[in-house]
Design a protein around this motif. Structure first.
Motif, PDB file in Angstrom:
ATOM      1  N   ARG A   2       0.836  -1.206   0.000  1.00 35.69           N
ATOM      2  CA  ARG A   2       0.000   0.000   0.000  1.00 35.69           C
ATOM      3  C   ARG A   2       0.866   1.249   0.000  1.00 35.69           C
ATOM      4  O   ARG A   2       1.857   1.318   0.707  1.00 35.69           O
ATOM      5  CB  ARG A   2      -0.878   0.012   1.231  1.00 35.69           C
ATOM      6  N   ARG A  52     -11.748   1.708  -3.672  1.00 37.39           N
ATOM      7  CA  ARG A  52     -12.375   1.137  -2.480  1.00 37.39           C
ATOM      8  C   ARG A  52     -11.375   0.444  -1.558  1.00 37.39           C
ATOM      9  O   ARG A  52     -11.381   0.708  -0.352  1.00 37.39           O
ATOM     10  CB  ARG A  52     -13.503   0.190  -2.876  1.00 37.39           C
ATOM     11  N   PRO A  53     -10.495  -0.416  -2.036  1.00 37.13           N
ATOM     12  CA  PRO A  53      -9.546  -1.056  -1.114  1.00 37.13           C
ATOM     13  C   PRO A  53      -8.574  -0.051  -0.492  1.00 37.13           C
ATOM     14  O   PRO A  53      -8.178  -0.199   0.668  1.00 37.13           O
ATOM     15  CB  PRO A  53      -8.782  -2.053  -1.984  1.00 37.13           C
ATOM     16  N   LEU A  54      -8.174   0.964  -1.243  1.00 29.95           N
ATOM     17  CA  LEU A  54      -7.243   1.947  -0.695  1.00 29.95           C
ATOM     18  C   LEU A  54      -7.863   2.766   0.427  1.00 29.95           C
ATOM     19  O   LEU A  54      -7.173   3.211   1.339  1.00 29.95           O
ATOM     20  CB  LEU A  54      -6.763   2.886  -1.811  1.00 29.95           C
ATOM     21  N   ASN A  55      -9.176   2.963   0.364  1.00 29.62           N
ATOM     22  CA  ASN A  55      -9.879   3.707   1.398  1.00 29.62           C
ATOM     23  C   ASN A  55     -10.457   2.794   2.462  1.00 29.62           C
ATOM     24  O   ASN A  55     -11.251   3.238   3.294  1.00 29.62           O
ATOM     25  CB  ASN A  55     -10.985   4.560   0.769  1.00 29.62           C
ATOM     26  N   ARG A  56     -10.070   1.517   2.397  1.00 30.61           N
ATOM     27  CA  ARG A  56     -10.513   0.488   3.353  1.00 30.61           C
ATOM     28  C   ARG A  56     -12.047   0.385   3.418  1.00 30.61           C
ATOM     29  O   ARG A  56     -12.636   0.236   4.475  1.00 30.61           O
ATOM     30  CB  ARG A  56      -9.945   0.764   4.733  1.00 30.61           C
ATOM     31  N   MET A  57     -12.670   0.465   2.241  1.00 26.90           N
ATOM     32  CA  MET A  57     -14.124   0.329   2.158  1.00 26.90           C
ATOM     33  C   MET A  57     -14.430  -1.116   1.761  1.00 26.90           C
ATOM     34  O   MET A  57     -13.751  -1.699   0.928  1.00 26.90           O
ATOM     35  CB  MET A  57     -14.682   1.288   1.105  1.00 26.90           C
ATOM     36  N   THR A  58     -15.443  -1.686   2.359  1.00 30.28           N
ATOM     37  CA  THR A  58     -15.813  -3.066   2.059  1.00 30.28           C
ATOM     38  C   THR A  58     -17.132  -3.087   1.307  1.00 30.28           C
ATOM     39  O   THR A  58     -17.872  -2.115   1.281  1.00 30.28           O
ATOM     40  CB  THR A  58     -15.945  -3.893   3.331  1.00 30.28           C
TER      41      THR A  58
END
Length: 63
Positions: A2, A52-58
């Motif tokens: 990351r 989405r993964p970079l912002n830790r959104m699921t």
């Protein structure tokens, strides 16, 4: 791996070093330029899904 988040100090230095004629958007940080290009060439859904993964959104985005 990351990317490290951009600190407010980095953003402030970019804005402080900007032209006397202000811009509506400044690119600051290691990944900002890459995401600006990706936003122009990728479809909206693909761009959003890449963030989405970079912002830790699921989950999936609501439609």
């Amino acid at each position: 791996m990351r990317p490290r988040p951009t600190t407010p100090t980095v953003v402030a230095k970019v804005i402080a070093a900007a032209d006397p004629k202000p811009e509506s958007r400044y690119l600051a940080g290691a990944t900002a330029g890459r995401f600006a290009v990706l936003r122009r060439i990728a479809p909206a859904g693909a761009f959003g899904n890449s963030l989405r993964p970079l912002n830790r959104m699921t989950g999936s985005p609501s439609t």
